[in-house]
Write an enzyme that holds these catalytic residues in place. Sequence first.
Site, PDB file in Angstrom:
ATOM      1  CB  SER A  40      20.017  54.147  54.825  1.00 52.00           C
ATOM      2  OG  SER A  40      19.042  54.718  54.005  1.00 52.00           O
ATOM      3  CG  HIS A 144      18.318  50.313  49.563  1.00 45.39           C
ATOM      4  ND1 HIS A 144      16.849  51.841  49.929  1.00 45.39           N
ATOM      5  CD2 HIS A 144      18.638  50.053  51.187  1.00 45.39           C
ATOM      6  CE1 HIS A 144      17.018  51.462  50.901  1.00 45.39           C
ATOM      7  NE2 HIS A 144      17.370  50.532  52.053  1.00 45.39           N
ATOM      8  CD  GLU A 153      14.076  55.215  49.016  1.00 47.71           C
ATOM      9  OE1 GLU A 153      13.249  55.619  48.894  1.00 47.71           O
ATOM     10  OE2 GLU A 153      14.725  55.172  50.035  1.00 47.71           O
ATOM     11  CD  GLU A 189      13.159  51.610  49.406  1.00 48.05           C
ATOM     12  OE1 GLU A 189      12.808  52.310  49.024  1.00 48.05           O
ATOM     13  OE2 GLU A 189      13.504  51.268  50.749  1.00 48.05           O
ATOM     14  CG  ASP A 221      16.225  58.674  50.998  1.00 49.38           C
ATOM     15  OD1 ASP A 221      17.109  59.569  51.346  1.00 49.38           O
ATOM     16  OD2 ASP A 221      16.123  57.907  51.373  1.00 49.38           O
ATOM     17  CD  GLU A 262      13.153  60.223  51.916  1.00 47.10           C
ATOM     18  OE1 GLU A 262      12.565  59.475  51.006  1.00 47.10           O
ATOM     19  OE2 GLU A 262      14.053  59.044  52.791  1.00 47.10           O
ATOM     20  CG  ASP A 289      14.232  58.742  56.450  1.00 50.06           C
ATOM     21  OD1 ASP A 289      13.760  58.675  57.496  1.00 50.06           O
ATOM     22  OD2 ASP A 289      14.499  57.589  55.716  1.00 50.06           O
ATOM     23  CE  LYS A 314      12.101  55.583  56.561  1.00 54.49           C
ATOM     24  NZ  LYS A 314      14.062  55.100  56.395  1.00 54.49           N
ATOM     25  CG  HIS A 342       8.914  50.776  51.838  1.00 51.92           C
ATOM     26  ND1 HIS A 342       9.172  50.061  51.037  1.00 51.92           N
ATOM     27  CD2 HIS A 342       9.020  52.271  51.795  1.00 51.92           C
ATOM     28  CE1 HIS A 342       9.721  50.806  50.266  1.00 51.92           C
ATOM     29  NE2 HIS A 342       9.879  51.751  50.176  1.00 51.92           N
ATOM     30  NE  ARG A 343      13.635  52.620  57.484  1.00 54.28           N
ATOM     31  CZ  ARG A 343      13.561  52.130  59.083  1.00 54.28           C
ATOM     32  NH1 ARG A 343      13.499  53.006  60.011  1.00 54.28           N
ATOM     33  NH2 ARG A 343      15.548  52.316  58.659  1.00 54.28           N
ATOM     34  CE  LYS A 365      11.238  57.021  50.585  1.00 55.10           C
ATOM     35  NZ  LYS A 365      12.337  56.924  50.644  1.00 55.10           N
TER      36      LYS A 365
HETATM   37  P1  PGA Z   1      16.191  52.497  54.627  1.00 54.86           P
HETATM   38  O1  PGA Z   1      16.097  52.102  54.006  1.00 54.86           O
HETATM   39  O2  PGA Z   1      14.610  51.461  54.994  1.00 54.86           O
HETATM   40  O3  PGA Z   1      17.141  50.979  54.600  1.00 54.86           O
HETATM   41  O4  PGA Z   1      16.372  53.296  56.443  1.00 54.86           O
HETATM   42  C1  PGA Z   1      14.342  53.962  53.115  1.00 54.86           C
HETATM   43  C2  PGA Z   1      15.054  55.093  53.050  1.00 54.86           C
HETATM   44  O5  PGA Z   1      16.305  56.012  54.082  1.00 54.86           O
HETATM   45  O6  PGA Z   1      14.098  55.950  53.426  1.00 54.86           O
HETATM   46 ZN    ZN Z   2      15.827  57.935  53.276  1.00 54.37          ZN
END
Ligand code: PGA
Ligand code: ZN
Length: 391
Positions: A40, A144, A153, A189, A221, A262, A289, A314, A342-343, A365
């Site tokens: 995402s 996810h 999340e 995740e 999130d 988030e 984010d 990130k 993280h991703r 995270k």
């Molecule tokens: P992504 O998601 O690593 O798939 O972009 C993580 C987030 O949105 O925090």
């Molecule tokens: Zn995010």
Amino acid sequence: MRIDKIAARTILDTRGRPTIETTLNARDLEAIASVPSGKSTGEREAVELDAVSAIENVTGEIAAVLGGRDFSSLDELDVLLIALDGTRDKSRLGANAILSVSIAAQRLFALQENIPLWKAVANRAETTPSAPRLFVNVMNGGVHAGFKLPFQEYMLVVDDRTSVALAIAQKAFIKLGEILGQDTPMGDEGGYAPTFDTLERPFEILAELVEEFPDTSTAIDAAASQLFHDGAYKILNKSYSSEELTRVYENLIAHFPIHSIEDPFNENARDDFVRITATLGEKKLIIGDDLTCSNPKLISDAIKNKAVNAVIIKPNQIGTVSEAIESVKIAQSAGLKVIASHRSGETDDTFISDLAYGVGAYGIKAGGLGQKERLEKYSRLLAIEREAETV
Ligand code: PGA
Ligand code: ZN
């Protein structure tokens, strides 16, 4: 420091997709770094190239320019990489190619100075290291987990020293597994990916955990860019305007122990971010984010507009360690909380643990407790806790 040798290769991330791993050598020192990949992703993130092209760029053009050259600091090296790429979004050489070199080089500098990586980060950032709160991903939804849950999340936030916090998180994670049942699938995740038909159900379960486990709270999130279609937010087959979605958040906050949200709105809805931060930001964290993409300029804009009171950092959203640290500094000096992240497609690289600790981030995270690549990050935090007692 003179870099003698640069090599790069393909490894597989947690989704089984190819990504880049780079090795740098300087005399007898060697450092390895690999780069994760988001699903995402924000529209304004630095651009990731396919692994084959990224590897070609590292072993070709980047190696030709860096090899045999002396660098007195990582900033010098990062500036050179940014100039060599020459684009605003690192789309020519690839943010993943560039970041793999930048992180490996940061590791080399730490090795050369014979200090832990987090200490090298802290020295460069001029920050006071401290243990981040753990934002442990316990339930996955959104992209996810095939939208089985609407938000991307659902996290348990644990605020204690790392070893204690992890022990709490682990007990809570097992307890959650018992509540959800052993057939519950896992999401990208490393958290559970159950299916519920009400928006409230995950929050009711999280509230039970918060009740049972001390020093915990919950966070989400919403990753609302992924919910936004044709001018409205689609949640469990219903359509919400931004005003209606705001009421949804207010209602959830009124009934459940929610600590932070988030990306509550899509990444282009700056005014909605500003409004919700004005109304809820005194008591809750409104985290950017996709809105801020770890980008110094976008974070500065968000600060100016009071759009958020916290940001996700990130490194692969921006593409060099130096710029990630610059983003942290800009955010922290304006009083924003920083959460290193993280991703969804991860490797076993643990740089974000050292980054989070080194800059004294508010949180980290690093995913659920059901995937090795996530556990590596938590294990690194445990190792840092031990290192910090002796440095
Ligand atoms: P992504 O998601 O690593 O798939 O972009 C993580 C987030 O949105 O925090
Ligand atoms: Zn995010």
